[in-house]
Write a protein that holds these residues in place. Structure first.
Motif, PDB file in Angstrom:
ATOM      1  N   GLN A   5      38.705  -9.939 -16.364  1.00 55.67           N
ATOM      2  CA  GLN A   5      37.589  -8.969 -15.556  1.00 55.67           C
ATOM      3  C   GLN A   5      36.740  -8.225 -16.587  1.00 55.67           C
ATOM      4  O   GLN A   5      35.570  -8.050 -16.283  1.00 55.67           O
ATOM      5  CB  GLN A   5      38.386  -8.196 -14.430  1.00 55.67           C
ATOM      6  N   GLN A   6      37.457  -7.788 -17.452  1.00 57.98           N
ATOM      7  CA  GLN A   6      36.658  -7.053 -18.477  1.00 57.98           C
ATOM      8  C   GLN A   6      35.456  -7.815 -19.270  1.00 57.98           C
ATOM      9  O   GLN A   6      34.368  -7.578 -19.302  1.00 57.98           O
ATOM     10  CB  GLN A   6      37.534  -6.648 -19.728  1.00 57.98           C
ATOM     11  N   VAL A   7      35.758  -8.979 -19.777  1.00 60.71           N
ATOM     12  CA  VAL A   7      34.787  -9.924 -20.375  1.00 60.71           C
ATOM     13  C   VAL A   7      33.791 -10.341 -19.347  1.00 60.71           C
ATOM     14  O   VAL A   7      32.521 -10.491 -19.726  1.00 60.71           O
ATOM     15  CB  VAL A   7      35.286 -11.002 -21.071  1.00 60.71           C
ATOM     16  N   LEU A   8      34.106 -10.555 -18.115  1.00 62.05           N
ATOM     17  CA  LEU A   8      33.302 -10.932 -16.861  1.00 62.05           C
ATOM     18  C   LEU A   8      32.419  -9.899 -16.712  1.00 62.05           C
ATOM     19  O   LEU A   8      30.969  -9.806 -16.512  1.00 62.05           O
ATOM     20  CB  LEU A   8      34.028 -11.244 -15.605  1.00 62.05           C
ATOM     21  N   GLN A  10      31.497  -7.507 -18.736  1.00 62.62           N
ATOM     22  CA  GLN A  10      30.540  -7.473 -20.125  1.00 62.62           C
ATOM     23  C   GLN A  10      29.625  -8.531 -20.001  1.00 62.62           C
ATOM     24  O   GLN A  10      28.313  -8.291 -20.424  1.00 62.62           O
ATOM     25  CB  GLN A  10      31.328  -7.781 -21.181  1.00 62.62           C
ATOM     26  N   ALA A  11      29.638  -9.724 -19.322  1.00 63.54           N
ATOM     27  CA  ALA A  11      28.769 -10.773 -19.149  1.00 63.54           C
ATOM     28  C   ALA A  11      27.395 -10.307 -18.237  1.00 63.54           C
ATOM     29  O   ALA A  11      26.371 -11.067 -18.181  1.00 63.54           O
ATOM     30  CB  ALA A  11      29.330 -12.173 -18.853  1.00 63.54           C
ATOM     31  N   LEU A  12      27.997  -9.504 -17.313  1.00 61.87           N
ATOM     32  CA  LEU A  12      26.910  -8.851 -16.621  1.00 61.87           C
ATOM     33  C   LEU A  12      26.060  -7.688 -16.766  1.00 61.87           C
ATOM     34  O   LEU A  12      26.588  -6.732 -16.805  1.00 61.87           O
ATOM     35  CB  LEU A  12      27.224  -8.726 -14.957  1.00 61.87           C
ATOM     36  N   ALA A  39      30.903 -12.614  -8.187  1.00 61.69           N
ATOM     37  CA  ALA A  39      29.870 -12.342  -9.279  1.00 61.69           C
ATOM     38  C   ALA A  39      28.558 -12.522  -8.632  1.00 61.69           C
ATOM     39  O   ALA A  39      28.055 -13.703  -8.415  1.00 61.69           O
ATOM     40  CB  ALA A  39      30.202 -13.098 -10.440  1.00 61.69           C
ATOM     41  N   LYS A  40      27.848 -11.483  -8.510  1.00 57.29           N
ATOM     42  CA  LYS A  40      26.311 -11.761  -8.152  1.00 57.29           C
ATOM     43  C   LYS A  40      25.489 -11.714  -9.458  1.00 57.29           C
ATOM     44  O   LYS A  40      25.566 -10.588 -10.008  1.00 57.29           O
ATOM     45  CB  LYS A  40      26.134 -10.563  -6.968  1.00 57.29           C
ATOM     46  N   VAL A  41      24.877 -12.834  -9.761  1.00 56.64           N
ATOM     47  CA  VAL A  41      24.138 -12.707 -10.821  1.00 56.64           C
ATOM     48  C   VAL A  41      22.774 -12.358 -10.705  1.00 56.64           C
ATOM     49  O   VAL A  41      22.183 -12.901  -9.631  1.00 56.64           O
ATOM     50  CB  VAL A  41      24.332 -13.956 -11.604  1.00 56.64           C
ATOM     51  N   GLU A  42      22.050 -11.830 -11.827  1.00 52.05           N
ATOM     52  CA  GLU A  42      20.656 -11.526 -11.418  1.00 52.05           C
ATOM     53  C   GLU A  42      19.655 -12.412 -12.419  1.00 52.05           C
ATOM     54  O   GLU A  42      18.518 -12.280 -12.403  1.00 52.05           O
ATOM     55  CB  GLU A  42      20.355 -10.072 -11.703  1.00 52.05           C
ATOM     56  N   ALA A  45      20.622 -16.068 -17.854  1.00 52.07           N
ATOM     57  CA  ALA A  45      21.395 -15.573 -19.020  1.00 52.07           C
ATOM     58  C   ALA A  45      22.887 -15.361 -18.505  1.00 52.07           C
ATOM     59  O   ALA A  45      23.787 -15.883 -18.952  1.00 52.07           O
ATOM     60  CB  ALA A  45      20.956 -14.743 -19.850  1.00 52.07           C
ATOM     61  N   GLU A  46      22.663 -14.342 -17.298  1.00 46.73           N
ATOM     62  CA  GLU A  46      24.028 -13.806 -16.886  1.00 46.73           C
ATOM     63  C   GLU A  46      24.899 -15.207 -16.271  1.00 46.73           C
ATOM     64  O   GLU A  46      26.024 -15.441 -16.387  1.00 46.73           O
ATOM     65  CB  GLU A  46      23.809 -12.970 -15.858  1.00 46.73           C
TER      66      GLU A  46
END
Ligand SMILES: Cc1cc2nc3c(=O)[nH]c(=O)nc-3n(C[C@H](O)[C@H](O)[C@H](O)COP(=O)(O)OP(=O)(O)OC[C@H]3O[C@@H](n4cnc5c(N)ncnc54)[C@H](O)[C@@H]3O)c2cc1C
Length: 303
Positions: A5-8, A10-12, A39-42, A45-46
């Motif tokens: 969850q932490q790395v996830l 950070q990726a956002l 995960a909702k990506v915007e 790159a995310e």
């Protein structure tokens, strides 16, 4: 918080991550248990970052559009549900008779842009409650037309994070099918090739088709549209009716009284009820007519 969850998180940068998110909030059946991660990506790159992480951590993932062709199990989904945020929902003109739409845009919004620009060709899809991404993957269609008829270029992201732009012909679009999911690609954007038309006529046609949907489809109940694909030479709804299954229920899951091709949630159906009803309809139709109904609705997660 788990390491993943932490790395996830950070990726956002601008996106959002939720844990134990009920999938009933993200499907038109209004059922489905919790996704471990949602995960909702915007940004692209995310999205690429999350796909890479899922690869490294051997974490399953699944891309969801509007959830209008999806039944998620009551036990939910072990892995990451990825959805495209509002930055993926733009629609713009791309040449005199072309529209480019982000994969997260609803078809109704693309249709409105076509109407505003007096562009004809996408009226058939104006009432399909899916996103551009989901509609391309499904080669959604209605009233004798399908997305393949108007689709030009499609932008895709692969698991390695590379973006490719391909012509629709490369997607092997068939009846409610494409090769996109099997190749683990994510649709980013699609181009629609339309024709100049009259705004009044386009609007009139959209209204006429919307009225037909309201008259024939049980839009008052949660559903995922047609439950089964149309078997060659038959109509699924007619076969279901002839097997005596109009109104047939498992719990609160019901073969619609209004349109036998639809299975609806009368309120308190579980995913298990809905799936059991699908299988029972398949069994009884086969027994009655010898025809095998294939599910159009996709099943996901733990039941
Ligand atoms: C009332 C009602 C009426 C309907 N009428 C019709 C109709 O007339 N014609 C028709 O064809 N369908 C119809 N449907 C079904 C559904 O709306 C379509 O299949 C639609 O195209 C699904 O889009 P979605 O965004 O909801 O996809 P989802 O249900 O979220 O996903 C469907 C598939 O697409 C994949 N996917 C979604 N977005 C992406 C992406 N960006 N990249 C890669 N994969 C992606 C998912 O992984 C999944 O495999 C109807 C549904 C309802 C509820």
């Amino acid at each position: 918080m788990s390491n993943f969850q932490q790395v996830l998180s950070q990726a956002l940068m601008s996106g959002q991550i939720l844990t134990n998110e009920p999938m009933s909030r993200h499907t038109t059946f209004r059922v489905g248990g919790p996704a471990d991660y949602f995960a909702k990506v915007e940004t692209e790159a995310e999205l690429a970052g999350i796909l890479a992480l899922c690869g490294q951590w051997e974490m399953p993932y699944y891309v969801v559009g509007n959830g209008s062709n999806l039944l998620v199990g009551d036990g939910g989904y072990r892995g990451v549900i990825i959805t495209l945020g509002k930055n993926f929902s733009g629609v713009r003109k791309a040449g005199a008779e072309k529209l480019r739409a982000g994969a997260g845009a609803l078809l109704s919004v693309v249709a409105k842009a076509a109407l505003k620009g007096s562009l004809t060709g996408i009226e058939f899809a104006s009432g399909i409650p899916g996103t551009v991404g989901g509609a391309v993957v499904m080669n959604a269609g209605a009233y004798g037309s399908e997305l393949a008829d108007i689709l030009g270029l499609v932008r895709l992201l692969d698991q390695k994070g590379d973006v490719q732009e391909v012509s629709a012909a490369q997607l092997e679009l068939g009846y409610r099918s494409s090769n996109i999911s099997a190749r683990e690609l994510v649709v980013l954007e699609a181009e629609f090739c339309l024709e100049a038309g009259s705004e009044a006529q386009i609007g009139g046609q959209m209204e006429k088709l919307a009225a037909q949907r309201r008259a024939k489809q049980p839009l008052e109940y949660p559903s995922a549209g047609s439950t089964f694909k149309r078997p060659s030479g038959y109509f699924a709804g007619k076969l279901i009716e002839e097997a005596g299954l109009r109104g047939f229920c498992v719990g609160d899951a019901q073969v619609s009284e209004k349109h036998c091709g639809f299975v609806v949630n009368r309120g308190l159906a579980t995913a298990a009820d809905l799936r059991q009803l699908f299988y029972e309809v398949q069994r009884r139709v086969h027994e009655h007519s010898g025809v095998e109904l294939e599910l159009e609705v996709k099943l996901l997660g733990e039941f």
